[in-house]
Design an enzyme around this catalytic site. Structure first.
Site, mmCIF file in Angstrom:
data_model
loop_
_atom_site.group_PDB
_atom_site.id
_atom_site.type_symbol
_atom_site.label_atom_id
_atom_site.label_comp_id
_atom_site.label_asym_id
_atom_site.label_seq_id
_atom_site.Cartn_x
_atom_site.Cartn_y
_atom_site.Cartn_z
ATOM 1 N N HIS A 1 5.231 6.379 -0.665
ATOM 2 C CA HIS A 1 5.938 5.302 -0.798
ATOM 3 C C HIS A 1 5.167 3.858 -0.517
ATOM 4 O O HIS A 1 4.247 3.894 0.076
ATOM 5 C CB HIS A 1 7.099 5.449 0.225
ATOM 6 C CG HIS A 1 6.925 5.099 1.536
ATOM 7 N ND1 HIS A 1 6.044 6.130 2.413
ATOM 8 C CD2 HIS A 1 6.686 4.122 2.383
ATOM 9 C CE1 HIS A 1 5.866 5.896 3.679
ATOM 10 N NE2 HIS A 1 6.113 4.495 3.719
ATOM 11 N N HIS B 1 0.760 -1.215 0.059
ATOM 12 C CA HIS B 1 0.047 -0.058 0.179
ATOM 13 C C HIS B 1 1.013 1.253 0.020
ATOM 14 O O HIS B 1 2.127 1.296 0.453
ATOM 15 C CB HIS B 1 -0.865 0.081 1.188
ATOM 16 C CG HIS B 1 -0.064 -0.164 2.525
ATOM 17 N ND1 HIS B 1 0.429 -1.323 2.918
ATOM 18 C CD2 HIS B 1 0.279 0.948 3.281
ATOM 19 C CE1 HIS B 1 0.977 -1.006 4.148
ATOM 20 N NE2 HIS B 1 1.061 0.280 4.288
#
Lengths: 169, 169
Positions: B114, B34
């Protein structure tokens, strides 16, 4: 891709289910505790966008409903799986019928609403665990107001694609 | 309950991330790969329904966008975490700013989009893994068109509460 449709019941029920799944269900880490609404099925990647309107319609036609869990049951002798029995079954079975009618893939098993808490047990382990779980009781009652369309990753785990809120779509 | 808001990137990116997470990330089984949009935050159980309209509004204001992943980066020396760098950062940073403004809990770190693929490594392991990952390159480009509101179960794993489709809400 392989798709699935499931209800994640409210947190309290998931936490109870996980307390057993952690020890007895090798799928513990692949997906949160769930009520399968339709057995996983294969469809092309680009078919997912075509499924969404059907799922929205089914969600819109269904009002939020209460579920109760009072006991465990089992799929033995077909498989050594133990599950939390979800009652009443009617609303969930109606959703299942609509999904079977609208989406690809036909289930080979008759449909029983359930939350698996143990599977792939040896015969001895199954007898022990099932015997002891049947002795205890459960008293869980919560409201279900949504279901999820998921797809499976290469490692066997499941990711949510979209949520469908009951009464809204 | 503890809540989180994240993007599950398309399956191809998740599969690549999982090939590293499986070995190097102890959170591998707790949540699919994720992009965190807002650090996890505590809020009362009944607050979740108040968050939904804000999230719908932010989703509606944001069009689907392309992301590219070309290299890894790291949060060292703060932590020994390695991540897939997500570019361009602008749209994601704008979503993050809106979430910080509308929802409880303020992040203590500056925000960097990220996908974590390794964390909690020993110093030696970090040097080895980061060195070898920096040598290779990535060529991933996919479209992001939704994000998820999640809550954490007692075992540390995360369940999706609701999906917000970009451009729709």
């Amino acid at each position: 891709m392989k798709y699935g449709i499931a209800i994640f019941p409210p947190k309290k029920i998931q936490d109870v289910a996980n307390s057993y799944r952690k020890r007895y269900d090798p799928h513990y880490a692949l997906i949160p505790p769930h009520i399968t609404l339709k057995e996983p099925f294969e469809a092309e990647d680009n078919k997912i966008k075509e499924m969404v309107p059907h799922l929205k319609e089914i969600a819109k036609e269904t009002n939020p409903f209460d579920i109760e869990i009072n006991k465990v049951s089992s799929f033995a002798p077909v498989t050594n799986a133990i599950y939390l029995k979800v009652e009443p079954a009617e609303v969930i079975m109606t959703i299942n019928e609509k999904l079977e009618a609208k989406l690809p893939g036909k289930s080979e098993h008759s449909y029983v609403p359930h939350i698996t808490i143990a599977q792939k047990l040896s015969d001895d382990e199954f007898s022990d665990v099932y015997g002891s779980l049947r002795m205890g009781g459960f008293e869980l009652k919560e409201t279900v107001d949504r279901f999820q369309l998921l797809y499976q990753l290469e490692n066997g785990s499941w990711t949510v694609y979209e949520t469908f809120v009951l009464g809204e779509g």
